[in-house]
Design a protein around this motif. Structure first.
Motif, PDB file in Angstrom:
ATOM      1  N   GLN A  10       0.763  -1.273   0.014  1.00  0.00           N
ATOM      2  CA  GLN A  10       0.005   0.121  -0.010  1.00  0.00           C
ATOM      3  C   GLN A  10       0.852   1.236  -0.229  1.00  0.00           C
ATOM      4  N   CYS A  11       2.226   0.942  -0.171  1.00  0.00           N
ATOM      5  CA  CYS A  11       3.330   2.157  -0.053  1.00  0.00           C
ATOM      6  C   CYS A  11       4.153   1.986  -1.011  1.00  0.00           C
ATOM      7  N   ASP A  12       3.799   1.320  -2.008  1.00  0.00           N
ATOM      8  CA  ASP A  12       4.607   1.364  -3.337  1.00  0.00           C
ATOM      9  C   ASP A  12       5.917   0.546  -3.246  1.00  0.00           C
ATOM     10  N   THR A  13       5.807  -0.429  -2.292  1.00  0.00           N
ATOM     11  CA  THR A  13       6.865  -1.236  -1.982  1.00  0.00           C
ATOM     12  C   THR A  13       6.542  -2.612  -1.692  1.00  0.00           C
ATOM     13  N   SER A  14       7.452  -3.825  -2.415  1.00  0.00           N
ATOM     14  CA  SER A  14       6.978  -5.118  -2.171  1.00  0.00           C
ATOM     15  C   SER A  14       8.036  -6.007  -2.480  1.00  0.00           C
ATOM     16  N   THR A  37       7.739  -8.888  -3.982  1.00  0.00           N
ATOM     17  CA  THR A  37       7.700  -9.326  -5.313  1.00  0.00           C
ATOM     18  C   THR A  37       7.573  -8.058  -6.326  1.00  0.00           C
ATOM     19  N   LYS A  38       7.519  -8.428  -7.648  1.00  0.00           N
ATOM     20  CA  LYS A  38       7.388  -7.204  -8.515  1.00  0.00           C
ATOM     21  C   LYS A  38       6.424  -6.348  -8.289  1.00  0.00           C
ATOM     22  N   TYR A  39       5.077  -6.843  -8.049  1.00  0.00           N
ATOM     23  CA  TYR A  39       3.842  -5.939  -8.410  1.00  0.00           C
ATOM     24  C   TYR A  39       3.529  -5.563  -6.875  1.00  0.00           C
ATOM     25  N   ARG A  40       2.689  -4.641  -7.072  1.00  0.00           N
ATOM     26  CA  ARG A  40       1.593  -4.026  -5.971  1.00  0.00           C
ATOM     27  C   ARG A  40       0.534  -3.489  -6.823  1.00  0.00           C
ATOM     28  N   PRO A  41      -0.678  -3.290  -6.136  1.00  0.00           N
ATOM     29  CA  PRO A  41      -1.764  -2.879  -6.817  1.00  0.00           C
ATOM     30  C   PRO A  41      -1.763  -1.332  -7.232  1.00  0.00           C
ATOM     31  N   ALA A  42      -2.400  -1.454  -8.519  1.00  0.00           N
ATOM     32  CA  ALA A  42      -2.340   0.055  -8.932  1.00  0.00           C
ATOM     33  C   ALA A  42      -3.580   0.897  -7.973  1.00  0.00           C
ATOM     34  N   THR A  43      -2.899   2.198  -7.721  1.00  0.00           N
ATOM     35  CA  THR A  43      -3.953   3.005  -6.917  1.00  0.00           C
ATOM     36  C   THR A  43      -4.897   3.955  -7.586  1.00  0.00           C
TER      37      THR A  43
END
Length: 822
Positions: A194-198, A200-206
């Protein structure tokens, strides 16, 4: 320790005539390119200081290397810019229109600081800090500029929401306990994504990235990292008994997910849902989109998951020979169902209309071989003019974006009580499972950025030593506060490293570093070494107060007053229900109940209301001239149902299609006539989270107690839960604190830019304090200046001395009764 540069850099760093360099770069254009004419400011730096230290939850005298760290950089600039001729006081003035930075957003700009050492093979650079500028002080008298920056902890100040969740008594009683539990890394990843960090490669678009308002139907509805837990980053879990788990002893997760591309440690793999193969026992999970009330079939839908096909795990090759298997099923509303199928190493998308019993599918694409992970991405667009268009990609193999089905007919669009439900079947290992919707009708293929985006920052997360069994109610807390609380509960450490990578270490990682001596130093190198030996450092009893919560099917809400839910005629009204102990509400509409006798009037088949046994339903009263009472005619109903909104609030929606005002209440007797003793009449079923009695785990070292007396360490908090000691966490720390631990004050030494937090130094002072003393670093203040050179001031924990019996040590070897042969 940063080891690049090897022995040559090590000799240069310890040489008396060493040459130190530095670079201080600022991304004034904010594009990641550091391409502004004033991005490179090293020549103007007269002094720089980096300060980082782990601050933990244990009492200070215990001196355990654990906790969280937020690094700070302080830089002093002086002189003039050669190009403009302006002094730096003028350049950094927010009011000087001649400054090259006049139109730039200085506060918040990303910057980094490195230290270099000259060697025979060139300059070796060691990262020291990456972060963002927080303050700029301009001194007009001296012309100096003081810049302060904090590391990327500031990126984790976003409020986060974690889905309500607890282990289920139903599944516990069926011998499926461990698969329900969550790893510390799972909840940390939920916060990070939820803070542009992960990890893995992906995180959800905001929604901000999609340029749509918060709370709209556009955006990501579900995102499940599956890094050691089922908790979604976006969306909600279904009711507890609708989810399945494997038996204890069958792994729910496997360490095979693909790390973030920028992770410096590609061997540290996050967890993925284990491949259950053809067994089918405990192989599916169910999720709801963030706001299922907004779900609709017409528009563009985005489906994604990453298959983990790494070898060496159970059922790793199942996808190659699998029979037709639905891995992913989403109910889009109006009885439209989207499915991602797998069969014999091929995947495809099916769109099934349950109302018309018609099915449309894309072509099949092969799952690429020879990869540890394969992204599966699909999009489905449903419109009134262009019909159903769909596309699917597996790795680099893809179909076209083609029409596969008929036009959307709004006249055949029945209500689907299960709209917004996502089923995931992990016959194959998978992670980063997600769904998104856009109210767009794309003639050409829409970009994948509507669904997922590569996280800007990488995280490397250890497996947790704690065992989590519920979410204590995280809704609106800062991500950093949640993350540090999770780490502190297991005496782990979390921080952004010198290169801007988020690190979570469990205590075993920190402890292992005590045996990895990175450098040996003598008193000729150190100054300020003092040792204090005190009873205050002894803790021989550990007491943990752990909370217990479990999920159970039952009543999650009951109306409190007869006038609590009043809805005028021909009106739809939403009510916020303030509850904090609900995992999910029963998704189906609440049926009307009545106290009017059955068959009165003819055809009345509504359920009869009983205060003793009625559940998941309501009684409606309408306001007539004679007063409130139930309508005495067939088919008189309200549309009543409950759902979570995007903010995690439980909403009750009541739609009144009648001209009279309605309320949810019941009288005592025949409801068709006005009565004076009305009661509220609304009950909602679902999965409630029940708080149990706190438990106390305690472990004692009897030998230490007899020698030093009882000295207790008590721990409590949100993340101390009923399964806290399942992995023997209490016994990890007890041996460390049963004897006095000599402590030290801060020590200084010529700066070594390779040293990092938790590194262990060995100190040699055979004629004084002793030989082979080990010190583990938990704080580093590193200052470099034109006049003073490079100096480190270290905060260290003095590890327990080696003691007797070292075979080849002239100081600690003993040939006496202390020597025991094995």
């Amino acid at each position: 320790m940063q080891n690049h540069g090897g022995d040559e850099a090590g000799r240069a760093i310890t040489d008396n005539e060493r040459r130190i360099r530095w670079r201080f770069n600022c991304d004034w254009n904010g594009n990641g390119g550091y391409d502004h004419p004033l991005s490179f400011l090293a020549v103007s730096v007269i002094e720089a200081e980096v300060d980082r230290a782990l601050k933990g939850s244990a009492p200070e005298p215990i001196m355990l290397i654990e906790g969280s760290s937020a690094a700070e950089l302080r830089v002093i600039l002086a002189g003039r810019d050669e190009t403009t001729g302006l002094g730096y006081d003028a350049i950094f003035s927010p009011y000087n229109g001649f400054s090259p930075l006049y139109t730039k957003q200085q506060i918040g700009t990303e910057c980094y600081f490195d230290i270099g050492i000259d060697t025979a093979y060139g300059t070796v650079w060691y990262p020291q800090f990456v972060g963002n500028i927080t303050t700029i002080d301009v001194n007009r008298d001296s012309g100096d500029v003081h810049i302060t920056a904090l590391d990327r902890v500031e990126k984790l100040r976003r409020p986060v929401v974690l889905a309500p969740w607890a282990v289920s008594d139903y599944w516990n009683n069926l011998g499926r306990v461990t698969a329900q539990q969550a790893d510390t890394a799972c909840l940390i990843d939920n916060c990070l994504q939820q803070c542009d960090t992960s990890s893995t490669k992906y995180r959800p678009a905001t929604r901000a990235e999609l340029n749509v308002p918060d709370g709209s139907l556009d955006g990501v509805g579900v995102f499940v990292p599956a890094n050691g837990g089922i908790i979604p980053t976006v969306g909600w879990l279904d009711n507890a008994q609708a989810i399945t788990y494997p038996l204890d002893g069958v792994p729910m997760y496997q360490a095979s997910a693909q790390p973030h591309p920028n992770s410096p440690d590609q061997s540290n793999r996050p967890m993925a849902l284990s491949a259950m193969g053809g067994n089918g026992d405990g192989d599916y999970l169910k999720y709801w989109v963030a706001n299922r009330d907004l779900t609709r079939a017409e528009g563009s839908h985005f489906l994604g998951l990453v298959l983990s096909t790494a070898s060496g795990f159970p059922n790793a090759g199942y996808h190659v020979t699998a029979p037709d298997t639905v891995l992913y099923e989403y109910r889009a509303g109006g009885n439209y169902v989207f499915r991602i199928h797998l069969q014999a190493n091929q995947v495809w998308v099916e769109v099934f209309n349950e109302n018309t019993k018609t099915s449309s599918s894309t072509a099949k694409v092969a799952v690429p071989s020879g990869r540890d992970s394969v992204e599966v991405y699909a999009t489905v667009m449903i419109s009134r003019n262009d019909g159903i268009k769909a596309y699917i990609r597996a790795g680099n193999n893809a179909t076209g974006y083609n029409k596969i089905g008929p036009n959307f007919d709004p006249n055949t669009y029945p209500f689907d009580a299960l709209q917004g439900l996502l089923l995931v079947r992990h016959r194959v290992a998978m992670f980063d499972i997600c769904y998104a919707y856009r109210n767009l009708f794309q003639e050409t293929l829409a970009p994948e950025t509507s669904l997922w985006r590569q996280a800007k920052y990488a995280a490397v997360l250890d497996r947790g030593a704690n065992t989590l069994s519920f979410n204590p109610g995280v809704n609106g807390k800062d991500a950093w506060d949640v993350i540090t609380g999770l780490a502190a509960a297991e005496f782990g450490s979390v921080f952004w490293d010198e290169s801007g990578v988020l690190r979570f270490w469990n205590y075993n990682t920190v402890k292992a570093k005590q045996d990895q001596i990175v450098r040996t130093v003598s008193l000729d190198t150190l100054s300020g070494l003092e040792i204090t030996n005190s009873l205050d450092s002894v803790r021989n009893i550990y007491s943990v107060q752990a909370s217990k919560r479990t999920a159970n099917a039952g009543r999650i809400y009951e109306a409190q007053a007869v006038d609590q839910f009043i809805v005028p005629g021909f009106t739809r009204k939403d009510f916020i229900l303030y509850v904090d102990d609900v995992q999910f509400a029963e998704p189906r509409r609440l049926p009307r109940h009545t106290t009017i006798p059955l068959g009165t009037p003819t055809g009345n088949t509504f359920l009869q209301w009983s205060n003793d046994w009625s559940h998941h339903g309501y009684v409606m009263q309408l306001l007539y001239p004679e007063g409130w009472h139930e309508p005495n005619f067939v088919n008189a109903e309200l549309d009543v149902y409950a759902f979570f909104n995007n903010d995690g609030m439980l909403v009750l929606r009541v739609d009144n299609p009648w001209q009279e005002t309605a309320r949810l209440a019941v009288g005592n007797g025949d409801g068709s006539v006005t009565q004076n003793d009305n009661q509220p009449a609304l009950r909602i079923d679902g999965t409630r989270i029940i708080k149990g009695t706190d438990q106390v785990f305690r472990t004692t070292d009897k030998g230490s107690v007899s020698k030093y007396g009882p000295r207790n360490f008590e721990a409590r908090g949100d993340w101390y839960q009923q399964n806290y000691n399942d992995k023997g966490l209490l016994n990890v720390l007890l041996p460390r604190t049963t004897k006095p631990i000599p402590t030290t004050q801060q020590i200084s030494m010529p700066g070594d830019p390779r040293l990092q937090l938790a590194d262990t130094l060995q100190v040699e002072d055979p004629d004084g304090l002793g030989s082979g003393l080990r010190m583990q670093i938990f704080g580093i203040n590193r200052k470099v200046s034109r006049d003073g050179g490079l100096v480190d001031t270290l905060s260290v924990e003095l590890l327990r001395p080696p003691g007797l019996g070292i075979w080849d040590s002239p100081q600690y070897g003993r040939w006496d009764q202390s020597l025991i042969w094995n």
